[in-house]
Design an enzyme around this catalytic site. Structure first.
Site, mmCIF file in Angstrom:
data_model
loop_
_atom_site.group_PDB
_atom_site.id
_atom_site.type_symbol
_atom_site.label_atom_id
_atom_site.label_comp_id
_atom_site.label_asym_id
_atom_site.label_seq_id
_atom_site.Cartn_x
_atom_site.Cartn_y
_atom_site.Cartn_z
ATOM 1 N N ASP A 174 0.871 -1.238 0.016
ATOM 2 C CA ASP A 174 0.007 -0.068 -0.105
ATOM 3 C C ASP A 174 0.908 1.307 0.031
ATOM 4 O O ASP A 174 1.994 1.125 0.628
ATOM 5 C CB ASP A 174 -1.037 -0.068 1.107
ATOM 6 C CG ASP A 174 -0.211 -0.176 2.361
ATOM 7 O OD1 ASP A 174 -0.122 1.180 3.059
ATOM 8 O OD2 ASP A 174 -0.111 -1.324 3.041
ATOM 9 N N GLU B 255 -8.577 5.150 11.593
ATOM 10 C CA GLU B 255 -7.555 4.824 12.731
ATOM 11 C C GLU B 255 -7.387 6.366 13.348
ATOM 12 O O GLU B 255 -7.727 7.443 13.031
ATOM 13 C CB GLU B 255 -6.147 4.322 12.122
ATOM 14 C CG GLU B 255 -5.712 5.180 10.974
ATOM 15 C CD GLU B 255 -4.261 4.555 10.412
ATOM 16 O OE1 GLU B 255 -3.319 4.671 11.085
ATOM 17 O OE2 GLU B 255 -4.157 4.315 9.305
#
Length: 369
Positions: free
Chosen positions: A8, A96
């Site tokens: 990623d 997050e």
């Protein structure tokens, strides 16, 4: 694509992807409603040219606000379209701590907000995922609500070796065991390339026309599962002790006070899971690294096939899925049979002589995991 590696990336990585062995790339597209990754188009294009399956992710700042979640999802969708992310590709919500995203709004309210994001993504024709660290997923959001609507949609981060450590292959002895994991981000320094390394466990690229068939990840030999416990049809998950020295039993998930031990190959119904610890009874917890968890597919899906084992004497195949049904023939205690789904607590078998469906009660013949 299942059991393959991927990366990623964001603006901190090069516009042209150069990560040998990567079969998928999850590109940061947006954050909140005001940020767009300026190299996302080049990264998506680079992935396509190399035959790497492109996916995208959005860094959430909506916390537990469902209205804001929809607004952010629409920003991510617009960016996905503008950079050429193919419809059907995965588009993840990165939920997050950081950049103002509040994760203490309540596990159910937060889950509702994430679902609002995922629903918007799904309506736009993309495949929604939820990304976060293992601890946040366990403690700050009700993932059961997420998985009830989007099964196998979690992308979980957990680094057994710690931040910055060069890791080539994931150590499945430290897999962040939880339901619904599609992708495991197992390191932030894959092969020493200083990029996040991920392994795909559930294929989320099937509807992605840019994906190519990839070579499967070869798991370490010591991870070959040889333990096959038996459970009743309605037991969702079990924990099996695989550590040769047995497993210590603790009084809480903090794993500080020992209250005994259990031998290798013993198995227990999983009641809860927290911070990598497995709850098997009141004030009874194992360290998850001392064993493996196995799920019972038939407990979730009536139409799953599998193997059953006859556990009691005088067990018969019945001509209907009911207690007072006629007995067709006797089954051998200890023998294993293939079954083809379930009706209530009755498992459906194919009569090997007449090619008809017969049934055996799940209280006498257990599922082999």
């Amino acid at each position: 694509m299942a059991r393959t590696y991927g990366v990623d990336v964001s603006v901190y990585q090069d516009a042209r992807l150069n990560y040998p062995g990567a079969q998928f790339a999850i590109v940061k597209l947006t954050e909140g409603t005001g940020y767009q990754n300026p190299v996302a188009y080049d990264q998506i294009t680079s992935a396509k040219k190399q035959g790497i399956a492109p996916m995208g992710y959005h860094f959430a700042t909506f916390g537990a606000n469902s209205l804001a979640a929809v607004s952010e999802a629409n920003c991510a969708i617009a960016k996905a379209k503008s950079v050429g992310l193919p419809k059907g590709s995965a588009l993840a919500c990165d939920w997050e701590t950081g950049d103002g995203n509040k994760v203490d709004g309540g596990v159910n309210v937060s889950a509702s907000a994430v679902l609002a994001f995922m629903d918007t993504v799904a309506k736009a024709g993309y495949k929604p995922l939820l990304y976060s660290g293992a601890s946040l997923l366990r403690n700050n959001i009700n993932t059961k609500l997420i998985l009830a609507k989007y099964p196998n949609s979690l992308w979980v981060a957990a680094y057994p070796s710690g931040n910055g450590t060069k890791v080539d292959i994931p150590n499945f002895n430290y897999f962040p065991s939880m339901d619904g994991v599609a992708i495991w981000q197992f390191t932030d320094n894959w092969k020493g390339m200083h990029v996040d390394g991920n392994v795909m466990l559930i294929d989320v690229t099937k509807s992605n026309p840019s994906a190519k068939v990839a070579e499967q990840v070869k798991l370490p030999e010591k991870m070959e599962v040889t333990v096959h416990p038996v459970v009743k049809w309605d037991v969702p998950r079990v924990f099996v002790v695989t550590n040769k020295a047995g497993a210590t039993l603790y009084d809480d998930y903090d794993l500080k006070k020992s209250i005994g031990s259990r031998p290798q190959n013993s198995s227990f119904i999983v009641l809860d899971e927290k911070n990598g610890a497995i709850k098997v009874g009141k004030n009874q917890w194992f360290d998850g690294r001392a064993g493996i968890t196995k799920s019972n597919p038939i407990a979730y899906d009536d139409y799953k096939s599998g193997t059953l084992k006859v556990m009691l004497d005088n067990t018969h195949a019945l001509d209907a899925p009911k207690a007072d049904a006629g007995k067709v023939y006797k089954l051998v205690k200890g023998a294993k049979y293939k079954f083809e789904g379930r009706k209530g607590r009755f498992l459906a078998l194919k009569d090997k002589y007449k090619d008809k469906t017969v049934y055996v009660t799940g209280n006498r013949a257990f599922i082999v995991l």
